[in-house]
Design a protein around this motif. Structure first.
Motif, PDB file in Angstrom:
ATOM      1  N   THR A   1     -13.058 -12.957 130.493  1.00  0.00           N
ATOM      2  CA  THR A   1     -13.140 -14.382 130.169  1.00  0.00           C
ATOM      3  C   THR A   1     -14.543 -14.949 130.264  1.00  0.00           C
ATOM      4  O   THR A   1     -15.405 -14.419 130.960  1.00  0.00           O
TER       5      THR A   1
ATOM      6  N   ILE B   1      -1.607 -18.356 132.113  1.00  0.00           N
ATOM      7  CA  ILE B   1      -1.556 -16.896 132.035  1.00  0.00           C
ATOM      8  C   ILE B   1      -0.383 -16.345 132.835  1.00  0.00           C
ATOM      9  O   ILE B   1       0.381 -15.494 132.366  1.00  0.00           O
TER      10      ILE B   1
ATOM     11  N   ALA C   1      -2.493 -11.626 129.452  1.00  0.00           N
ATOM     12  CA  ALA C   1      -2.619 -12.759 128.542  1.00  0.00           C
ATOM     13  C   ALA C   1      -3.892 -13.534 128.816  1.00  0.00           C
ATOM     14  O   ALA C   1      -4.541 -13.386 129.853  1.00  0.00           O
ATOM     15  N   MET C   2      -4.261 -14.371 127.865  1.00  0.00           N
ATOM     16  CA  MET C   2      -5.262 -15.407 128.046  1.00  0.00           C
ATOM     17  C   MET C   2      -4.528 -16.733 128.218  1.00  0.00           C
ATOM     18  O   MET C   2      -3.320 -16.801 128.030  1.00  0.00           O
TER      19      MET C   2
ATOM     20  N   ALA D   1      -1.075 -13.196 124.293  1.00  0.00           N
ATOM     21  CA  ALA D   1      -0.811 -12.004 125.080  1.00  0.00           C
ATOM     22  C   ALA D   1      -0.992 -10.741 124.258  1.00  0.00           C
ATOM     23  O   ALA D   1      -0.968 -10.760 123.019  1.00  0.00           O
TER      24      ALA D   1
ATOM     25  N   THR E   1       2.941 -17.064 131.274  1.00  0.00           N
ATOM     26  CA  THR E   1       3.066 -16.315 130.016  1.00  0.00           C
ATOM     27  C   THR E   1       3.507 -14.881 130.284  1.00  0.00           C
ATOM     28  O   THR E   1       4.457 -14.370 129.681  1.00  0.00           O
TER      29      THR E   1
ATOM     30  N   THR F   1     -10.166 -16.974 127.870  1.00  0.00           N
ATOM     31  CA  THR F   1      -9.872 -15.649 128.320  1.00  0.00           C
ATOM     32  C   THR F   1      -9.321 -14.837 127.167  1.00  0.00           C
ATOM     33  O   THR F   1      -8.827 -15.393 126.208  1.00  0.00           O
TER      34      THR F   1
ATOM     35  N   THR G   1      -8.150  -8.131 131.535  1.00  0.00           N
ATOM     36  CA  THR G   1      -8.292  -9.540 131.166  1.00  0.00           C
ATOM     37  C   THR G   1      -9.723  -9.961 131.452  1.00  0.00           C
ATOM     38  O   THR G   1     -10.227  -9.748 132.554  1.00  0.00           O
TER      39      THR G   1
ATOM     40  N   GLY H   1      -0.910 -19.696 125.970  1.00  0.00           N
ATOM     41  CA  GLY H   1      -1.308 -18.312 126.154  1.00  0.00           C
ATOM     42  C   GLY H   1      -1.401 -17.518 124.868  1.00  0.00           C
ATOM     43  O   GLY H   1      -0.933 -17.927 123.804  1.00  0.00           O
TER      44      GLY H   1
ATOM     45  N   HIS I   1      -7.229 -10.798 126.549  1.00  0.00           N
ATOM     46  CA  HIS I   1      -6.635  -9.644 127.221  1.00  0.00           C
ATOM     47  C   HIS I   1      -6.483  -8.504 126.227  1.00  0.00           C
ATOM     48  O   HIS I   1      -6.206  -8.729 125.047  1.00  0.00           O
TER      49      HIS I   1
ATOM     50  N   MET J   1      -5.990 -14.939 136.034  1.00  0.00           N
ATOM     51  CA  MET J   1      -5.867 -13.736 135.214  1.00  0.00           C
ATOM     52  C   MET J   1      -4.923 -12.726 135.859  1.00  0.00           C
ATOM     53  O   MET J   1      -4.997 -12.487 137.055  1.00  0.00           O
TER      54      MET J   1
END
Length: 530
Positions: free
Chosen positions: A358, A436, A430-431, A504, A439, A340, A356, A502, A342, A413
């Motif tokens: 992915t 996520i 975040a990924m 971010a 995070t 992912t 986000t 994560g 973001h 997500m």
């Protein structure tokens, strides 16, 4: 300001803003640029979610999550004995859901964009056609994934033109450039119909996948109502189901608000213990109650009920860890009479967008569509392929997230926008798969409870608990020896997060109206503003 996972994508977005584009225009341009320069997660063959807050304070949520193909069924990854076939939902053609990214970008641009569509896609076309220099991290990722590319591709993608990539090498993606040109010139039809659809259909036939032209033609993104929650002076605006992120984030922040985390301090024993125990309970709810709200009645109102959320901490002890075997999902009150990357953007008018997007794992299912040059997702792994069986992130699920044709798979997500006293305050996301939610939760706490800057909050070490497996993942140095020992003495099992937790991207609106960007040092992330 634009904050994204790659400096070239951030620069593209900032240039769109300089030319008079709004936050939506910049988001569209960044999305397509990331599909070129950040191919392990940026995409046109995946999907995502976005939260939009316009300058007048109105908010919107767009779900362009992938969907299961029409031929999908709940036992498609099981053998004759009912056991899960290793990697079938994770790698190769059968792992892909119907992509939603292009339709999502078209829909948000048609409704809220300002600049012409072609001007927003063109920077990505140029990057793909002329090439761009690889960063050290991106070169390593391509090299690390080479064996899977060889194993799962039916035709040799352009990633194979060089045996070993090095930092500074130029990567040209001519097939992808031609696909992006079709999207630039034809909009939605340039991906879901015509030449691109033909190429994707042919790829599925070669690899025994099940996505058809009919699946592509039928795909539509969905506008949904954001989930919102008031936590102290903050109004949290985030994504509803099929994302679990918005509800889970509000639950975590609501639980934390009743405890003096600011007095306890950042990542001390009492604050870390409380946050871990909250995460344990929230992820237990996630496993039981979350799925695609178009197929399953997710008890949204009950899960957001403040009394219910706080009741989940019954049994919490400040002196010892709770066993995850003794923690189950709660019973929310019935509703009255859902790899992912973001990026966060705020424009000059005060419009804000949190996106986000992915392919699920790094480089998705590892399959590049022959002749079209883009990677496909492996989002089918985000379904519960068998009740109680963990996916690639260790998450378990049940009936709410079982596979069904045209169903959207559950996600973590969490694109989020915060208001403070009615004004735009933070744009963050975040990924990181299942990490996520935690995070984003910790970043918000770092700013609001511990006084960190946006950059400091994102750079700070993180930890994560998701109910099962029953251990705390911690980045190196995040907890420190004293806190780690204190948590161990309370009964927590701590495991190192070898690859970090994560990545971010955040923007904080300072009291004087200036914007502070936070770009994650765990990657090549960059903030670009003016």
């Amino acid at each position: 300001m634009v904050v994204s996972a790659h400096p070239l994508a951030s620069a593209v977005g900032a240039e769109i803003l300089r030319r008079g584009g709004n936050a939506v225009d910049a988001a569209v341009a960044v999305q397509f640029a990331l599909a070129v320069v950040y191919p392990d997660a940026g995409n046109i063959g995946g999907g995502g979610f976005l939260i939009l807050r316009l300058k007048d304070g109105t908010t919107h949520a767009l779900d362009y999550r992938e969907k299961a193909p029409a031929a999908a069924h709940r036992d498609m990854y099981l053998n004759g004995q009912g056991e899960v076939i290793e990697d079938l939902s994770y790698k190769g053609h059968l792992a892909a859901g119907v992509p939603g990214t292009v339709d999502g970008m078209v829909q948000v641009h048609e409704k809220y964009g300002r600049l012409p569509w072609s001007e927003l896609v063109q920077p990505a076309v140029v990057l793909a056609a002329t090439g761009f220099p690889l960063t050290k991290k991106e070169a390593k990722k391509l090299n690390d994934q080479r064996q899977d590319f060889v194993q799962y591709n039916t035709q040799s993608p352009e990633f194979f033109f060089q045996d070993h990539w090095r930092e500074g090498d130029t990567l040209r993606l001519t097939d992808l450039a031609r696909t992006l040109e079709r999207i630039r010139d034809q909009g939605r039809a340039g991906f879901y119909e015509g030449r691109t659809a033909d190429l994707l259909s042919a790829e599925m036939k070669r690899g025994r996948g099940i996505i058809t032209k009919a699946d592509l033609a039928a795909y539509r993104s969905v506008w949904r109502t954001p989930v919102t929650g008031q936590v102290g002076p903050l109004r949290v605006i985030s994504m509803p189901p099929p994302s679990s992120g918005g509800i889970a984030l509000i639950q975590l922040l609501t639980i934390s608000e009743k405890y003096p985390l600011n007095a306890w301090g950042w990542n001390t024993v009492p604050s870390s213990h409380l946050m871990i125990e909250a995460e344990r309970r929230v992820y237990a709810d996630r496993a039981e109650h979350f799925g695609d709200a178009d197929f399953y009645e997710v008890p949204v109102k009950g899960l957001l009920d403040t009394a219910y959320i706080r009741s989940r901490m019954r049994g919490y002890s400040p002196t010892k860890a709770t066993s995850s075997q003794k923690v189950s999902s709660g019973t929310p009150p019935l509703p009255e009479g859902p790899h992912t990357t973001h990026y966060s953007i705020v424009d000059a008018q005060g419009n804000a967008i949190s996106v986000t997007t992915t392919l699920n794992s790094s480089f998705g299912n590892k399959v590049v569509v022959g002749g079209a040059g883009f990677l496909l997702n492996n989002e089918m792994d985000d379904f519960s392929i068998k009740p109680g069986f963990p996916n690639s992130y260790g998450l378990v699920g049940g009936e709410a997230n079982a596979i069904a044709p045209a169903k959207r798979m559950l996600s973590s997500m969490s694109p989020t926008i915060l208001e403070k006293n009615g004004q735009l305050f933070m744009v963050v996301g975040a990924m990181g798969g299942s990490t996520i939610i935690t995070t984003v939760y910790q970043i918000i706490q770092n700013v609001t409870k511990h006084g960190h800057t946006m950059q400091g909050a994102i750079s700070a070490g993180r930890f994560h608990h998701q109910w099962k497996p029953n251990w705390v993942l911690s980045e190196w140095g995040a907890l420190g020896f004293g806190t780690g020992l204190g948590l161990w003495l309370k009964g927590h099992k701590i495991a190192p997060a070898i690859h970090g937790i994560g990545r971010a991207a955040g923007i904080l609106v300072l009291p004087d109206g200036r914007l502070e960007g936070g770009a994650d040092p765990r990657g090549d992330d960059a903030a670009a503003g003016f």
